[in-house]
Design a protein around this motif. Structure first.
Motif, PDB file in Angstrom:
ATOM      1  N   LEU A 197       0.834  -1.191   0.000  1.00  0.00           N
ATOM      2  CA  LEU A 197       0.000   0.000   0.000  1.00  0.00           C
ATOM      3  C   LEU A 197       0.873   1.247   0.000  1.00  0.00           C
ATOM      4  CD1 LEU A 197      -2.582  -1.144   2.666  1.00  0.00           C
ATOM      5  CD2 LEU A 197      -2.770  -1.323   0.198  1.00  0.00           C
ATOM      6  N   GLY A 198       0.413   2.280  -0.631  1.00  0.00           N
ATOM      7  CA  GLY A 198       1.141   3.531  -0.665  1.00  0.00           C
ATOM      8  C   GLY A 198       1.545   3.905  -2.076  1.00  0.00           C
ATOM      9  N   ARG A 199       2.098   5.101  -2.197  1.00  0.00           N
ATOM     10  CA  ARG A 199       2.446   5.627  -3.513  1.00  0.00           C
ATOM     11  C   ARG A 199       3.554   4.822  -4.182  1.00  0.00           C
ATOM     12  NH1 ARG A 199       5.455  11.274  -4.221  1.00  0.00           N
ATOM     13  NH2 ARG A 199       7.088   9.918  -3.414  1.00  0.00           N
ATOM     14  N   ASP A 200       4.673   4.644  -3.511  1.00  0.00           N
ATOM     15  CA  ASP A 200       5.813   3.964  -4.124  1.00  0.00           C
ATOM     16  C   ASP A 200       5.571   2.472  -4.357  1.00  0.00           C
ATOM     17  OD1 ASP A 200       7.177   6.353  -4.262  1.00  0.00           O
ATOM     18  OD2 ASP A 200       8.165   6.063  -2.334  1.00  0.00           O
ATOM     19  N   PRO A 201       5.084   1.724  -3.354  1.00  0.00           N
ATOM     20  CA  PRO A 201       4.807   0.311  -3.645  1.00  0.00           C
ATOM     21  C   PRO A 201       3.664   0.123  -4.638  1.00  0.00           C
ATOM     22  CG  PRO A 201       4.425   0.779  -1.316  1.00  0.00           C
ATOM     23  CD  PRO A 201       4.915   2.028  -1.942  1.00  0.00           C
ATOM     24  N   GLY A 202       2.698   1.039  -4.636  1.00  0.00           N
ATOM     25  CA  GLY A 202       1.599   0.948  -5.599  1.00  0.00           C
ATOM     26  C   GLY A 202       2.081   1.137  -7.023  1.00  0.00           C
ATOM     27  N   LEU A 203       2.989   2.102  -7.210  1.00  0.00           N
ATOM     28  CA  LEU A 203       3.560   2.298  -8.535  1.00  0.00           C
ATOM     29  C   LEU A 203       4.367   1.077  -8.965  1.00  0.00           C
ATOM     30  CD1 LEU A 203       4.413   3.973 -11.029  1.00  0.00           C
ATOM     31  CD2 LEU A 203       6.331   4.758  -9.640  1.00  0.00           C
ATOM     32  N   ALA A 204       5.182   0.555  -8.058  1.00  0.00           N
ATOM     33  CA  ALA A 204       5.994  -0.611  -8.397  1.00  0.00           C
ATOM     34  C   ALA A 204       5.107  -1.811  -8.730  1.00  0.00           C
ATOM     35  CB  ALA A 204       6.930  -0.945  -7.238  1.00  0.00           C
ATOM     36  N   LEU A 205       4.019  -1.988  -7.992  1.00  0.00           N
ATOM     37  CA  LEU A 205       3.091  -3.085  -8.282  1.00  0.00           C
ATOM     38  C   LEU A 205       2.433  -2.886  -9.645  1.00  0.00           C
ATOM     39  CD1 LEU A 205       1.711  -5.669  -7.232  1.00  0.00           C
ATOM     40  CD2 LEU A 205      -0.030  -4.202  -6.220  1.00  0.00           C
TER      41      LEU A 205
END
Length: 141
Positions: free
Chosen positions: A87-95
């Motif tokens: 969850l969050g901006r950085d892990p969401g983008l990576a996902l």
């Protein structure tokens, strides 16, 4: 109102040239995100894109669902170890970037092409999350 089934042709097989152009467009769409995702993820997605290109060039069958699930598990575990969450901006983008890489391996019909092209627009729009700042109004004295 119904959509004419001949217009979309969801089961029509894609030409190899069309798939290669889509892969090139996806690679360009991912360029702004290279500084925001882990290095291993860049290699992971590049390997998936190259794998899809070679499958298309040789006319080989696409990977099975079991292989796609295994790749998805690698993606999720790797992101969990890097970020500690999904969850969050950085892990969401990576996902999102990783899921795009896995999605191209199941690209076989016109419907899938449209889904991936639309997903590409979303990935481009996500780049603005990192580049835009909140505008402050000038203070009046």
């Amino acid at each position: 109102m119904t959509i004419n089934a001949h217009f979309i042709q969801p089961t029509k097989r894609l030409s190899s040239g069309l798939v290669n152009w889509l892969l090139a467009c996806l690679a360009c769409a991912l360029l702004p995100h290279l500084l925001h995702v882990p290095v291993w993820l860049i290699g992971f997605v590049a390997a998936l894109f190259l794998w899809r290109h070679f499958l298309e060039a040789r006319g080989a069958p696409l990977p099975s669902n079991g292989i796609l699930l295994f790749l998805l598990a690698i993606l999720i575990v790797g992101l969990w170890f890097d970020y500690g969450t999904l969850l969050g901006r950085d892990p969401g983008l990576a996902l999102t970037v990783g899921l795009l890489g896995v999605k191209v391996l199941e690209l076989h019909s016109t419907r899938d092409y449209i889904v991936v092209a639309t997903f590409c627009y979303f990935v481009v729009a996500v780049a603005f999350v990192f580049s835009q700042t909140a505008q402050r109004s000038p203070s009046k004295r």
